[in-house]
Design a protein around this motif. Structure first.
Motif, mmCIF file in Angstrom:
data_model
loop_
_atom_site.group_PDB
_atom_site.id
_atom_site.type_symbol
_atom_site.label_atom_id
_atom_site.label_comp_id
_atom_site.label_asym_id
_atom_site.label_seq_id
_atom_site.Cartn_x
_atom_site.Cartn_y
_atom_site.Cartn_z
ATOM 1 N N SER A 161 66.979 -79.872 -35.826
ATOM 2 C CA SER A 161 66.344 -78.859 -34.970
ATOM 3 C C SER A 161 65.626 -77.810 -35.807
ATOM 4 O O SER A 161 64.596 -77.265 -35.390
ATOM 5 C CB SER A 161 67.383 -78.196 -34.060
ATOM 6 N N TRP A 162 66.151 -77.510 -36.988
ATOM 7 C CA TRP A 162 65.504 -76.571 -37.899
ATOM 8 C C TRP A 162 64.286 -77.210 -38.576
ATOM 9 O O TRP A 162 63.228 -76.608 -38.704
ATOM 10 C CB TRP A 162 66.485 -76.082 -38.957
ATOM 11 N N ILE A 163 64.411 -78.487 -38.977
ATOM 12 C CA ILE A 163 63.357 -79.136 -39.762
ATOM 13 C C ILE A 163 62.205 -79.614 -38.877
ATOM 14 O O ILE A 163 61.049 -79.587 -39.290
ATOM 15 C CB ILE A 163 63.947 -80.331 -40.559
ATOM 16 N N CYS A 164 62.512 -80.036 -37.644
ATOM 17 C CA CYS A 164 61.499 -80.632 -36.763
ATOM 18 C C CYS A 164 60.809 -79.579 -35.899
ATOM 19 O O CYS A 164 61.462 -78.693 -35.336
ATOM 20 C CB CYS A 164 62.126 -81.672 -35.845
ATOM 21 N N ALA A 165 59.490 -79.712 -35.744
ATOM 22 C CA ALA A 165 58.742 -78.786 -34.895
ATOM 23 C C ALA A 165 58.923 -79.100 -33.416
ATOM 24 O O ALA A 165 58.830 -78.217 -32.571
ATOM 25 C CB ALA A 165 57.261 -78.829 -35.259
ATOM 26 N N ASN A 166 59.184 -80.360 -33.089
ATOM 27 C CA ASN A 166 59.409 -80.737 -31.700
ATOM 28 C C ASN A 166 60.905 -80.722 -31.404
ATOM 29 O O ASN A 166 61.736 -80.628 -32.315
ATOM 30 C CB ASN A 166 58.823 -82.121 -31.405
ATOM 31 N N ASN A 167 61.248 -80.831 -30.131
ATOM 32 C CA ASN A 167 62.647 -80.710 -29.710
ATOM 33 C C ASN A 167 63.373 -82.044 -29.834
ATOM 34 O O ASN A 167 63.060 -82.998 -29.113
ATOM 35 C CB ASN A 167 62.691 -80.211 -28.264
ATOM 36 N N VAL A 168 64.333 -82.106 -30.731
ATOM 37 C CA VAL A 168 65.141 -83.327 -30.885
ATOM 38 C C VAL A 168 66.541 -83.155 -30.296
ATOM 39 O O VAL A 168 67.337 -84.092 -30.322
ATOM 40 C CB VAL A 168 65.257 -83.733 -32.377
ATOM 41 N N ALA A 169 66.835 -81.970 -29.768
ATOM 42 C CA ALA A 169 68.161 -81.698 -29.185
ATOM 43 C C ALA A 169 68.203 -82.245 -27.757
ATOM 44 O O ALA A 169 68.294 -81.514 -26.778
ATOM 45 C CB ALA A 169 68.454 -80.206 -29.211
ATOM 46 N N LYS A 170 68.110 -83.558 -27.679
ATOM 47 C CA LYS A 170 68.065 -84.263 -26.397
ATOM 48 C C LYS A 170 69.209 -85.270 -26.324
ATOM 49 O O LYS A 170 69.880 -85.527 -27.329
ATOM 50 C CB LYS A 170 66.721 -84.996 -26.255
ATOM 51 N N PRO A 171 69.430 -85.872 -25.163
ATOM 52 C CA PRO A 171 70.544 -86.814 -25.018
ATOM 53 C C PRO A 171 70.387 -88.048 -25.902
ATOM 54 O O PRO A 171 69.285 -88.387 -26.347
ATOM 55 C CB PRO A 171 70.489 -87.204 -23.533
ATOM 56 N N VAL A 172 71.496 -88.722 -26.152
ATOM 57 C CA VAL A 172 71.481 -89.997 -26.865
ATOM 58 C C VAL A 172 70.544 -90.950 -26.124
ATOM 59 O O VAL A 172 70.549 -91.027 -24.893
ATOM 60 C CB VAL A 172 72.909 -90.582 -26.950
ATOM 61 N N GLY A 173 69.710 -91.647 -26.884
ATOM 62 C CA GLY A 173 68.722 -92.534 -26.275
ATOM 63 C C GLY A 173 67.342 -91.917 -26.194
ATOM 64 O O GLY A 173 66.382 -92.593 -25.824
ATOM 65 N N SER A 174 67.226 -90.650 -26.560
ATOM 66 C CA SER A 174 65.912 -89.989 -26.555
ATOM 67 C C SER A 174 65.130 -90.361 -27.812
ATOM 68 O O SER A 174 65.697 -90.586 -28.892
ATOM 69 C CB SER A 174 66.082 -88.474 -26.503
ATOM 70 N N LEU A 175 63.812 -90.404 -27.661
ATOM 71 C CA LEU A 175 62.913 -90.696 -28.768
ATOM 72 C C LEU A 175 61.877 -89.583 -28.825
ATOM 73 O O LEU A 175 61.248 -89.262 -27.822
ATOM 74 C CB LEU A 175 62.234 -92.046 -28.535
ATOM 75 N N THR A 176 61.705 -88.974 -29.993
ATOM 76 C CA THR A 176 60.834 -87.801 -30.116
ATOM 77 C C THR A 176 59.814 -88.008 -31.223
ATOM 78 O O THR A 176 60.171 -88.339 -32.356
ATOM 79 C CB THR A 176 61.657 -86.542 -30.438
ATOM 80 N N TYR A 177 58.533 -87.822 -30.887
ATOM 81 C CA TYR A 177 57.477 -87.766 -31.896
ATOM 82 C C TYR A 177 57.390 -86.328 -32.365
ATOM 83 O O TYR A 177 57.291 -85.400 -31.558
ATOM 84 C CB TYR A 177 56.149 -88.220 -31.290
ATOM 85 N N THR A 178 57.457 -86.127 -33.676
ATOM 86 C CA THR A 178 57.508 -84.756 -34.182
ATOM 87 C C THR A 178 56.856 -84.632 -35.545
ATOM 88 O O THR A 178 56.751 -85.602 -36.298
ATOM 89 C CB THR A 178 58.963 -84.261 -34.267
ATOM 90 N N GLN A 179 56.420 -83.419 -35.828
ATOM 91 C CA GLN A 179 56.026 -83.062 -37.186
ATOM 92 C C GLN A 179 57.146 -82.239 -37.826
ATOM 93 O O GLN A 179 57.979 -81.655 -37.136
ATOM 94 C CB GLN A 179 54.733 -82.232 -37.194
ATOM 95 N N MET A 180 57.149 -82.230 -39.155
ATOM 96 C CA MET A 180 57.983 -81.323 -39.923
ATOM 97 C C MET A 180 57.041 -80.433 -40.717
ATOM 98 O O MET A 180 56.136 -80.941 -41.386
ATOM 99 C CB MET A 180 58.929 -82.100 -40.840
ATOM 100 N N LEU A 181 57.234 -79.130 -40.610
ATOM 101 C CA LEU A 181 56.246 -78.174 -41.112
ATOM 102 C C LEU A 181 56.751 -77.394 -42.322
ATOM 103 O O LEU A 181 57.955 -77.180 -42.490
ATOM 104 C CB LEU A 181 55.881 -77.175 -39.999
ATOM 105 N N ASN A 182 55.795 -76.946 -43.134
ATOM 106 C CA ASN A 182 56.137 -75.986 -44.177
ATOM 107 C C ASN A 182 56.030 -74.574 -43.592
ATOM 108 O O ASN A 182 55.707 -74.400 -42.414
ATOM 109 C CB ASN A 182 55.245 -76.178 -45.415
ATOM 110 N N ASP A 183 56.299 -73.586 -44.415
ATOM 111 C CA ASP A 183 56.338 -72.204 -43.895
ATOM 112 C C ASP A 183 54.964 -71.705 -43.457
ATOM 113 O O ASP A 183 54.865 -70.735 -42.700
ATOM 114 C CB ASP A 183 56.923 -71.264 -44.955
ATOM 115 N N LYS A 184 53.897 -72.373 -43.909
ATOM 116 C CA LYS A 184 52.545 -72.005 -43.474
ATOM 117 C C LYS A 184 52.147 -72.747 -42.200
ATOM 118 O O LYS A 184 51.024 -72.601 -41.731
ATOM 119 C CB LYS A 184 51.547 -72.306 -44.591
ATOM 120 N N GLY A 185 53.057 -73.561 -41.685
ATOM 121 C CA GLY A 185 52.752 -74.343 -40.492
ATOM 122 C C GLY A 185 52.101 -75.667 -40.791
ATOM 123 O O GLY A 185 51.799 -76.439 -39.878
#
Length: 816
Positions: free
Chosen positions: A506-530
């Motif tokens: 949840s800290w590393i991913c920009a999108n929400n991964v705190a979802k139920p088991v079986g969820s699939l999330t497309y996400t970026q991981m950002l540096n401090d500049k975004g």
């Protein structure tokens, strides 16, 4: 002589141009407690025998910028330090002696314009006026870069060393490093024959010694030594001191003026490796025996260009080993294996051109803990498992050396060291006509030849339409109208497991991964500049476990980014499971019909929604099925233990017989994703681009009260606006070939370049993506209010701008 220190903030190992430049720039950044150690004398490794040409243009904007930073530094260094550098901005000339090379040079000129670098196309006669000693009977055209030049490597290095000392850096020559001490996964000290230095950071700039030194602390630096020769003549009548440097790639040679004579060297197709069993003890200020027989092939080519060489006196033929790398790019950055151990090495005989800018970038990386800008082409984390084997590294490096002056074809693949990593389906797919490419050692089907049509599974490169254009078009059509199967077993695959796995992600991913088991999330991981450091999918497979999938070439980089950003104190462990699982991607409108025939599990839209993951059974195999797509069609990635791959493949192909199922390769993935507007990390997105700029703001959890790395930067952009935005461009003329790096013009003004490009077989047009830049700000209104052109091989063509996907912008085909 200064007293030898027992502590330092940073220790730089190696007194060549890169080590001295890094120390110089660390001093400038206030790291006055820096020590540089050289085992013999400054420049005594390979710097002293470097040819000293300084060119700037590369195929990547940031590496071109880095080389430009070298030139900026060399312009001022003598005035700052009072030491001569031998730097002169006499310009650089490049020749083309056939139509294909001329096309390459014209495309290079466009690339230069894209990156803001001055480059002029010339007739053979105009080129000869700049370089009167050459014959131009075979020359088709030429290009001139006025800000290129040449330098004296030893003088520049000594000036950098003086500048470093002026900024508080201590330099110790005749000091051998005996070992580097490590504790708790971090650098602790450097032990030398003069004493031990406790330090926070080690910067290894030890040239061709870097691989063996780094290996003592478990760090892999993929480089090997190769003999490189150049000839120095006596003075030749008619050679002015301001003669431009000359590169004649069709004759494999380069030239520069030196004391009224010429330096001539080149890159032969059959290079000679050196020190295969280790570099001899005491090898410093040393050259190898001149190999006139081996140099003869270059000499014959050179005589055809510069007849004066036939009667010129030869002062010496220098044979000095240089460090080269498997992809021809140098190596920078913090080692993924060891915290605070940085590397700057493997400069492929252009260490003088890169030295100033590379030392600056490396020092800023050390200082800030992250690179100053996207340096992916030279990032040490671009390497992977094959690069641990020195023999494999040498084999690939010798090929790269031999290609130094060959035409850089679009989509060109390496041939050496193959096959290395094979999926379980390699032999089956080869029999079915697969033409393979290679990435990080993996053999991957790029396209499939149809023997019945007389096609051969072999790439024939071209700046026009290549021989795979029609086969890829067939695969593209099958994906849109029926179904295709991609072998994507080379995907990098990780598991993050532990009671704090959700909090860590949840800290590393920009999108929400705190979802139920079986969820699939497309996400970026950002540096401090975004900026986007990783672009991947995350499947939640248990309350304390996540399955992460990313691109083949990003295995080392993404694993390192995730691991180093797990917050201290959190209990979450990251594992690489790439080799454990094969991946078959079943894509297309008939994919559900096919999948339903091989599994008893519910794969209906209601039973298996888009963006979810579920374990299903196929042919006796437990399969983790991910309903996701990178081609813009209904489909599933099927992740399964490698030993089941053949069974599952055969079951799917049999079930697909009545549905038009076809094999397809990575080049079809590229054409399909371009139509759908999916971004590619390393080209369209990366550390210098934010989700807001890239049109990916929808994948950022700003509406959730969950903090994440880079959130503040994204919030600032959302409220304050951006200065660049990614857009799609199409050209009506289907014969125009877009490859990437074409210059974007808005209302006649240069505003950017294409980051990726290709052909869309469904829309029937060339497609490109690129950032439109404006220092006063860019928004949708700015984008749509302009009139656009693209510069393609030095000619402008009109184009249309698009903000939505060209194909299925409503996602109806993907989500039903």
């Amino acid at each position: 002589m200064a007293e030898f220190p027992s502590t330092a903030k940073a220790v730089v190992i190696g007194g060549g141009i890169v080590g001295c430049s890094t120390a110089y720039h660390l001093g400038k950044l206030g790291w006055t407690d820096t020590v540089l150690i050289e085992r013999h004398k400054l420049t005594s490794g390979t710097t002293f025998h470097a040819a000293g040409l300084v060119g700037q243009l590369r195929s990547n904007a940031n590496i071109t910028q880095l080389l430009g930073n070298s030139v900026e530094l060399y312009n001022t260094l003598e005035g700052e330090t009072g030491l001569a550098t031998g730097w002169k901005m006499n310009g650089g000339l490049r020749l083309a002696c056939n139509e294909e090379r001329w096309t390459e040079v014209k495309r290079q000129a466009t690339t230069a314009h894209s990156f803001g670098l001055e480059m002029h196309l010339m007739t053979p006669k105009e080129a000869q006026e700049l370089w009167p000693l050459m014959t131009v009977d075979d020359v088709v055209g030429a290009a001139f870069l006025p800000t290129d030049g040449q330098a004296n490597p030893a003088d520049i290095t000594q000036a950098l060393a003086k500048g470093a000392r002026q900024n508080g850096v201590k330099i110790f020559e005749d000091t051998a490093v005996l070992s580097v001490e490590v504790a708790d996964g971090k650098v602790k000290a450097v032990v030398t024959d003069k004493g031990r230095i406790d330090c926070e950071v080690v910067v290894c700039c030890a040239g061709q010694w870097s691989r063996s030194l780094a290996a003592t602390v478990g760090v892999n630096v993929p480089l090997v030594s190769v003999e490189h020769q150049y000839m120095v003549t006596e003075p030749i009548e008619g050679v002015p001191s301001k003669l431009p440097t000359l590169r004649d790639p069709d004759r494999l040679t380069y030239y520069k003026e030196e004391v009224g004579g010429l330096v001539m060297g080149g890159y032969e197709p059959n290079p000679i490796p050196w020190a295969m069993d280790g570099i001899p003890e005491g090898f410093h200020y040393s050259l190898l025996d001149s190999n006139f027989d081996h140099f003869e092939q270059l000499m014959e080519l050179a005589l055809g260009r510069v007849p004066a060489l036939e009667t010129a006196g030869v002062r010496e033929l220098i044979n000095g080993p240089e460090s080269f790398t498997p992809d021809g790019n140098f190596i920078l950055g913090e080692a993924p294996e060891l915290k605070n151990f940085f590397v700057g090495a493997g400069f492929n005989a252009f260490g003088i051109a890169a030295g100033g800018g590379a030392g600056q970038a490396l020092a800023e990386w050390v200082h800030a803990g992250e690179p100053p800008y996207d340096l992916w082409p030279v990032d040490i984390r671009r390497f992977g498992r094959p690069h641990f084997d020195t023999d494999w590294v040498r084999t690939r490096t010798l090929e790269a050396y031999g290609k130094h002056y060959t035409i850089a074809w679009p989509s060109e693949e390496h041939d050496s060291g193959r096959p290395c990593r094979r999926s379980p389906l390699y032999a089956i797919l080869k029999e079915q006509g697969a033409c393979f490419g290679e990435k990080l050692g993996w053999e991957r089907p790029n396209w499939y030849a149809d023997a019945a049509k007389g096609e051969e599974a072999r790439d024939r490169y071209s700046f026009g339409r290549p021989n795979w254009f029609e086969p890829v078009g067939r695969e593209h059509k099958a994906a849109r109208e029926a179904a295709v199967l991609f072998d994507q077993s080379s995907f990098a695959k990780f598991v993050l497991k532990g009671p704090d796995a959700e909090d860590a992600l949840s800290w590393i991913c920009a999108n929400n991964v705190a979802k139920p088991v079986g969820s699939l999330t497309y996400t970026q991981m950002l540096n401090d500049k975004g900026g986007i450091e990783c672009d991947l999918t995350v499947a939640r497979t248990a309350h304390d476990e996540f399955y992460i999938v990313t691109g083949t070439g990003f295995a080392t980089h993404d694993f390192d980014w995730i691991k180093r950003n797990i917050p201290d104190g959190m209990n979450a462990q990251l594992f690489d499971v790439t080799s454990a699982n094969a991946v078959l991607s079943l894509m297309g409108p008939r994919s559900r019909d096919i999948l339903a025939q091989v599994t008893r599990d519910d794969v209906s839209n209601e039973g298996f929604k888009f963006g979810t993951a579920k374990r299903i059974g196929i042919a006796g195999c437990p399969v983790l099925a991910l309903r996701v797509t990178y081609v813009g069609e209904l489909g599933w990635e099927l992740h399964l233990p490698t030993e089941y791959a053949v069974n599952v493949y055969e079951a799917l192909m049999k079930a697909g017989e009545g549905h038009g199922l076809a094999n397809a390769g990575y080049r079809a993935i590229e054409t399909l994703r371009l139509e759908k507007g999916y971004r590619a990390w390393g080209s369209d997105i990366g550390p210098d681009h934010t989700p807001v700029e890239a049109g990916l703001g929808w994948a950022v959890k700003l509406k959730k009260n969950i903090d994440f790395k880079g959130r503040a930067a994204i919030e600032a952009q959302v409220s304050g606006g951006v200065k660049k935005m990614l857009a799609c461009f199409t050209v009506e003329n289907p014969e125009v070939v877009l490859l990437g790096r074409e210059t974007i013009y808005r209302d006649g003004q240069r505003v950017g370049w294409l980051t990726s490009a290709g052909y869309g077989h469904t829309v029937g047009k060339p497609i490109g993506y690129g950032y439109v830049r404006n220092s006063a700000g860019v928004d949708e209104g700015f984008l749509t209010s302009g009139s656009y052109e693209l510069e393609v091989a030095a000619e402008r063509v009109p184009c249309a701008l698009h903000l939505a996907a060209l194909y299925d912008p409503q996602m109806a085909r993907v989500k039903t």
